[in-house]
Write an enzyme that holds these catalytic residues in place. Structure first.
Site, PDB file in Angstrom:
ATOM      1  N   ASP A  43      13.878  -2.811  54.976  1.00 56.36           N
ATOM      2  CA  ASP A  43      12.754  -2.152  54.403  1.00 56.36           C
ATOM      3  C   ASP A  43      13.101  -1.437  53.093  1.00 56.36           C
ATOM      4  O   ASP A  43      12.579  -0.522  52.794  1.00 56.36           O
ATOM      5  CB  ASP A  43      11.741  -1.352  55.235  1.00 56.36           C
ATOM      6  CG  ASP A  43      11.509  -2.287  56.370  1.00 56.36           C
ATOM      7  OD1 ASP A  43      11.174  -3.374  56.419  1.00 56.36           O
ATOM      8  OD2 ASP A  43      11.192  -1.715  57.465  1.00 56.36           O
ATOM      9  N   LYS A  63      13.967  -4.870  49.252  1.00 56.11           N
ATOM     10  CA  LYS A  63      14.783  -6.033  48.875  1.00 56.11           C
ATOM     11  C   LYS A  63      13.754  -7.170  48.556  1.00 56.11           C
ATOM     12  O   LYS A  63      14.011  -7.464  47.138  1.00 56.11           O
ATOM     13  CB  LYS A  63      15.329  -6.808  50.112  1.00 56.11           C
ATOM     14  CG  LYS A  63      16.222  -5.836  50.709  1.00 56.11           C
ATOM     15  CD  LYS A  63      17.072  -6.604  52.063  1.00 56.11           C
ATOM     16  CE  LYS A  63      16.254  -6.468  53.185  1.00 56.11           C
ATOM     17  NZ  LYS A  63      15.500  -5.326  53.661  1.00 56.11           N
ATOM     18  N   GLY A 116      10.285  -8.517  56.588  1.00 55.15           N
ATOM     19  CA  GLY A 116       8.752  -8.556  56.085  1.00 55.15           C
ATOM     20  C   GLY A 116       9.033  -7.924  54.465  1.00 55.15           C
ATOM     21  O   GLY A 116       9.466  -6.695  54.467  1.00 55.15           O
ATOM     22  N   HIS A 117       8.941  -8.766  53.571  1.00 54.77           N
ATOM     23  CA  HIS A 117       9.489  -8.335  52.205  1.00 54.77           C
ATOM     24  C   HIS A 117       8.312  -8.463  51.378  1.00 54.77           C
ATOM     25  O   HIS A 117       7.610  -9.386  51.176  1.00 54.77           O
ATOM     26  CB  HIS A 117      10.449  -9.403  51.553  1.00 54.77           C
ATOM     27  CG  HIS A 117      11.803  -9.357  52.458  1.00 54.77           C
ATOM     28  ND1 HIS A 117      12.885 -10.125  52.120  1.00 54.77           N
ATOM     29  CD2 HIS A 117      12.270  -8.620  53.261  1.00 54.77           C
ATOM     30  CE1 HIS A 117      13.655 -10.103  52.856  1.00 54.77           C
ATOM     31  NE2 HIS A 117      13.575  -8.967  53.582  1.00 54.77           N
ATOM     32  N   GLN A 155      16.811  -7.599  56.910  1.00 56.26           N
ATOM     33  CA  GLN A 155      17.432  -6.444  57.483  1.00 56.26           C
ATOM     34  C   GLN A 155      17.890  -5.781  56.598  1.00 56.26           C
ATOM     35  O   GLN A 155      17.930  -5.665  55.429  1.00 56.26           O
ATOM     36  CB  GLN A 155      17.831  -7.032  58.719  1.00 56.26           C
ATOM     37  CG  GLN A 155      16.916  -7.384  59.775  1.00 56.26           C
ATOM     38  CD  GLN A 155      16.456  -9.075  59.464  1.00 56.26           C
ATOM     39  OE1 GLN A 155      17.428  -9.962  59.394  1.00 56.26           O
ATOM     40  NE2 GLN A 155      15.349  -9.411  59.380  1.00 56.26           N
TER      41      GLN A 155
HETATM   42  P1  GDP Z   1      12.131  -4.879  52.118  1.00 55.82           P
HETATM   43  O1  GDP Z   1      12.046  -5.410  53.562  1.00 55.82           O
HETATM   44  O2  GDP Z   1      13.415  -4.555  51.825  1.00 55.82           O
HETATM   45  O3  GDP Z   1      11.666  -6.086  50.948  1.00 55.82           O
HETATM   46  O4  GDP Z   1      10.954  -3.634  52.188  1.00 55.82           O
HETATM   47  P2  GDP Z   1       9.535  -3.694  52.578  1.00 55.82           P
HETATM   48  O5  GDP Z   1       8.654  -4.491  51.736  1.00 55.82           O
HETATM   49  O6  GDP Z   1       9.194  -3.941  54.146  1.00 55.82           O
HETATM   50  O7  GDP Z   1       9.258  -2.462  52.481  1.00 55.82           O
HETATM   51  C1  GDP Z   1       9.427  -1.649  50.934  1.00 55.82           C
HETATM   52  C2  GDP Z   1       8.005  -1.168  50.676  1.00 55.82           C
HETATM   53  O8  GDP Z   1       7.971  -0.083  49.558  1.00 55.82           O
HETATM   54  C3  GDP Z   1       6.985  -1.993  50.311  1.00 55.82           C
HETATM   55  O9  GDP Z   1       5.873  -1.451  50.692  1.00 55.82           O
HETATM   56  C4  GDP Z   1       7.067  -2.119  48.669  1.00 55.82           C
HETATM   57  O10 GDP Z   1       5.754  -2.468  48.004  1.00 55.82           O
HETATM   58  C5  GDP Z   1       7.491  -0.523  48.616  1.00 55.82           C
HETATM   59  N1  GDP Z   1       8.127  -0.166  47.452  1.00 55.82           N
HETATM   60  C6  GDP Z   1       9.381  -1.073  46.861  1.00 55.82           C
HETATM   61  N2  GDP Z   1       9.766  -0.344  45.896  1.00 55.82           N
HETATM   62  C7  GDP Z   1       9.130   0.828  45.699  1.00 55.82           C
HETATM   63  C8  GDP Z   1       9.402   1.874  44.853  1.00 55.82           C
HETATM   64  O11 GDP Z   1      10.317   2.016  44.009  1.00 55.82           O
HETATM   65  N3  GDP Z   1       8.451   2.955  44.969  1.00 55.82           N
HETATM   66  C9  GDP Z   1       7.407   2.895  45.569  1.00 55.82           C
HETATM   67  N4  GDP Z   1       6.390   3.963  45.951  1.00 55.82           N
HETATM   68  N5  GDP Z   1       7.209   1.880  46.642  1.00 55.82           N
HETATM   69  C10 GDP Z   1       8.132   0.990  46.529  1.00 55.82           C
HETATM   70  P1  IMO Z   2      13.566  -6.568  56.576  1.00 56.45           P
HETATM   71  O1  IMO Z   2      14.006  -7.802  55.892  1.00 56.45           O
HETATM   72  C1  IMO Z   2      13.160  -3.104  59.217  1.00 56.45           C
HETATM   73  C2  IMO Z   2      14.580  -3.964  63.647  1.00 56.45           C
HETATM   74  C3  IMO Z   2      13.410  -4.057  64.469  1.00 56.45           C
HETATM   75  C4  IMO Z   2      14.386  -3.442  65.609  1.00 56.45           C
HETATM   76  C5  IMO Z   2      15.684  -4.303  65.356  1.00 56.45           C
HETATM   77  C6  IMO Z   2      15.998  -5.768  66.112  1.00 56.45           C
HETATM   78  O2  IMO Z   2      12.040  -6.472  56.347  1.00 56.45           O
HETATM   79  O3  IMO Z   2      14.182  -5.472  55.911  1.00 56.45           O
HETATM   80  P2  IMO Z   2      14.717  -8.134  65.936  1.00 56.45           P
HETATM   81  O4  IMO Z   2      13.242  -8.545  65.727  1.00 56.45           O
HETATM   82  O5  IMO Z   2      15.306  -8.598  64.837  1.00 56.45           O
HETATM   83  O6  IMO Z   2      15.278  -8.426  67.310  1.00 56.45           O
HETATM   84  O7  IMO Z   2      14.796  -6.432  65.719  1.00 56.45           O
HETATM   85  O8  IMO Z   2      15.680  -4.670  64.013  1.00 56.45           O
HETATM   86  N1  IMO Z   2      14.111  -4.991  62.126  1.00 56.45           N
HETATM   87  C7  IMO Z   2      13.829  -4.612  60.932  1.00 56.45           C
HETATM   88  N2  IMO Z   2      13.942  -3.304  60.738  1.00 56.45           N
HETATM   89  N3  IMO Z   2      13.229  -4.065  58.545  1.00 56.45           N
HETATM   90  C8  IMO Z   2      13.411  -5.427  58.948  1.00 56.45           C
HETATM   91  O9  IMO Z   2      13.509  -6.395  58.114  1.00 56.45           O
HETATM   92  C9  IMO Z   2      13.959  -5.639  60.184  1.00 56.45           C
HETATM   93  N4  IMO Z   2      14.053  -6.711  61.096  1.00 56.45           N
HETATM   94  C10 IMO Z   2      14.480  -6.411  62.308  1.00 56.45           C
HETATM   95  O10 IMO Z   2      12.554  -3.111  64.257  1.00 56.45           O
HETATM   96  O11 IMO Z   2      14.643  -2.349  65.600  1.00 56.45           O
HETATM   97 MG    MG Z   3      10.919  -5.238  55.385  1.00 55.60          MG
END
Ligand code: GDP
Ligand code: IMO
Ligand code: MG
Length: 421
Positions: A12, A15, A39-40, A221
C-alpha cells in the site's frame, strides 16, 4: 529494457498511482506476482478506481498490459474488474493479455484460506482471504490449474479431481460453509476469461523486449511481505522483490534496468505481524485519519507508524533499488515533530540490520527527531519550493539509504508528483 516498480514496505505504498503516472512512458506494463490480495488505487478523470488483478497501465491508450505467469488469478475478480475498466471506454481485447502459465484461484482455494486462518487463532496472518496462500501451495505442490489448461477439454475432470482433494482438507478443518454459489460464479467467469487474450507470456514479453519496446513490471504487496525476506510467517506467498520479476515474467536478469522502490514518507501495515515503528497512540491515529489509511481490498484500518530506515535499507539491498519514490509526503504536513527510525535495539544492543525473525525478539526502534514543516505541500510542483524541513527529511533518508529519492508524491492525484532532478 525492463524497469520495475515495487513496494519497499508492507504494501500500500501507492504503487498503483506511481505505475499509472509512469505508464505513459512505456509500451507494456506487466504484473509479475500476487493476485487479488492487491488493491492498487488510481484516479482516472478524478474518479477513483481500485485494481486488484489488472496492471495499473490499463487506462493508457496504446499501453499493453500483461498478467504474468507469476500472478495467481481469480477469474471472478477479473471479470468484475474488466467490467469496471470497460466502463471507462477501454477495449480489453486490445490491451489486456494473460499468460497461459498463470495459476487459477479456485473457490476451494478461497475456502481453504479461510479455514486455515480460522485454525490459527490469535496467530492468524490477517490474510485478505482471497485464496492466495493455498493457490501458491498448489503451484509449488504441483497440483494447480493454469489459465492455459482452460482450453483443454479435460479441464473439468482436472478441476473435479483437485476439488475432491481440497474437500478432504476442508473436512479436516471441519469447514462447513456452502460454496456452491462461488462455484457457479467461477464457471461463469471462466467462460469470460476464455474470451480474453491468453498468450504464451514469456515469448510475448521477450518478443517485445527484442523489438525495443519499453516494459514496466508492476509489483504487488511489498518487500517486507516477501515470502522469503519478509517478516515470515506474517507474509504473503509470492516473491515480491525484484528477483520475482524474472521468474514471474520469464525474462533474464540482465534485461532489468531501473528498480524503482516506492515508500511512504511514514509506514503502514495491514494484517498481523511485527511492525517495529508502529504507533499505537494518538499520533498513529492521526496518521491513519489524515492518510485515509484503510485497506483498498478489505477496508481494514491500517496500522500506522514512523518511517523505518532499517527495514527500508534492507529492502533497498535485496531489491537492488536504483531510485526511490516517496509517497504521501503531504500527509506529514500536519505534524509538528517527526521521527525516523535509524536503528533497532535488540537485547540491549543497537543494530542496523533486520533480524531473521522479529516476533520473539521485539526490536525497539531508535529514533532521530525532525521538525515538521507545517505547510500545505500538496500543490507544490518544484522541489526547490518545498519547505526546508521537508528537504532536510529527504536528504537524511537519501544519505542513510545511499539511494536517492527521485520523486515525491504529494497527493493521490495523477499529477501530484514532484520530480527531483
Ligand atoms: P498500492 O497498493 O501500493 O497501490 O497503494 P493503495 O492504493 O493500496 O494505497 C495508497 C493510498 O494512498 C490510495 O488511497 C492512494 O489514492 C493514496 N495515495 C497515493 N499517493 C498519495 C500521496 O502522495 N498523497 C496522498 N495523500 N495519498 C496518496
Ligand atoms: P498491495 O499490492 C498490504 C497482507 C495481508 C496479510 C498478508 C498475507 O495493495 O500493496 P494474503 O492475502 O496475501 O494471504 O495476506 O499480507 N497483504 C497486503 N497488505 N497491501 C497488499 O497489497 C497486501 N496483500 C497482502 O494483509 O497481512
Ligand atoms: Mg494496496
Amino acid at each position: 529494457m525492463v524497469d520495475v516498480i515495487l513496494g519497499l514496505q508492507w504494501g500500500d505504498e501507492g504503487k498503483g498511482k506511481i505505475v499509472d503516472f509512469f505508464a505513459k512512458d512505456y509500451d507494456l506494463v506487466a504484473r509479475f506476482q500476487g493476485g487479488p490480495n492487491a488493491g492498487h488505487t488510481l484516479y482516472v478523470n478524478d474518479k477513483k478506481v481500485v485494481l486488484h488483478q489488472i496492471p495499473s497501465g490499463v487506462f493508457h491508450e496504446g499501453v499493453i498490459n500483461l498478467i504474468g505467469n507469476g500472478v495467481v488469478l481469480d477469474p471472478i475478480t477479473l471479470k468484475k474488474e474488466c467490467d469496471t475498466v470497460a466502463s471507462f471506454g477501454i477495449d480489453l481485447k486490445k490491451n489486456l493479455y494473460i499468460s497461459e502459465r498463470t495459476h487459477l484461484i479456485l473457490p476451494t482455494h478461497r475456502a481453504l484460506d479461510k479455514a486455515a486462518e480460522l485454525s490459527k487463532g490469535n496467530q492468524k496472518i490477517g490474510s485478505t482471504l482471497k485464496g492466495i496462500g493455498p493457490t501458491y501451495m498448489d503451484k509449488t505442490g504441483r497440483n494447480g490449474l493454469r489459465v492455459g489448461d482452460l482450453l483443454d477439454r479435460n479441464f473439468t475432470t482436472a478441476y473435479i479431481k483437485l476439488r475432491m482433494k481440497h474437500q478432504r482438507l476442508l473436512d479436516n478443518y471441519n469447514f462447513q460453509e456452502d460454496i456452491t454459489s462461488w462455484e457457479e460464479e467461477f464457471f461463469d467467469a471462466l467462460e469470460f476469461l476464455k474470451q480474453l487474450n491468453i498468450v504464451n507470456g514469456e515469448y510475448f514479453i521477450n518478443d517485445h523486449i527484442k523489438s525495443g519496446k519499453r516494459i514496466l513490471a508492476e509489483g504487488a504487496q511489498g518487500s517486507m511481505l516477501d515470502i522469503v525476506f519478509g517478516t515470515f510467517p506474517y507474509v504473503t506467498s509470492s516473491s515480491t522483490i525484484s528477483a520475482g520479476v524474472c521468474s514471474g515474467l520469464g525474462i533474464a536478469p540482465h534485461q532489468i534496468r531501473d528498480v524503482i522502490g516506492v515508500t511512504k514518507a511514514y509506514c503502514t501495515r495491514v494484517g498481523g505481524g511485527p511492525f517495529p515503528t508502529e504507533l499505537e497512540n494518538e499520533t498513529g491515529e492521526e496518521l491513519r485519519r489524515i492518510g485515509s489509511e484503510f485497506g483498498a481490498t478489505t477496508g481494514r484500518p491500517r496500522r500506522c507508524g514512523w518511517i523505518d530506515l532499517v527495514a527500508l535499507n534492507f529492502a533497498c539491498m535485496v531489491n537492488g533499488v536504483t531510485k526511490i519514490v516517496m509517497t504521501k509526503a503531504d500527509v506529514l504536513d500536519a505534524f509538528e515533530k517527526l521521527e525516523v527510525c535509524t536503528a533497532y535495539t535488540i537485547n540491549g544492543k543497537q543494530t542496523q540490520q533486520v533480524p531473521f525473525q522479529m516476533e520473539r525478539i521485539k526490536p525497539q526502534p531508535v529514533y532521530k527527531g525532525f521538525d515538521g514543516w507545517h505547510t500545505d505541500t500538496s500543490k507544490i510542483k518544484d522541489y526547490s519550493n518545498l519547505p526546508a524541513p521537508t528537504r532536510e527529511y529527504v536528504d537524511f533518508i537519501n544519505q542513510y539509504l545511499g539511494v536517492n529519492i527521485h520523486y515525491i508524491s504529494n497527493g493521490p492525484g495523477r499529477e501530484q508528483i514532484i520530480t527531483i532532478s
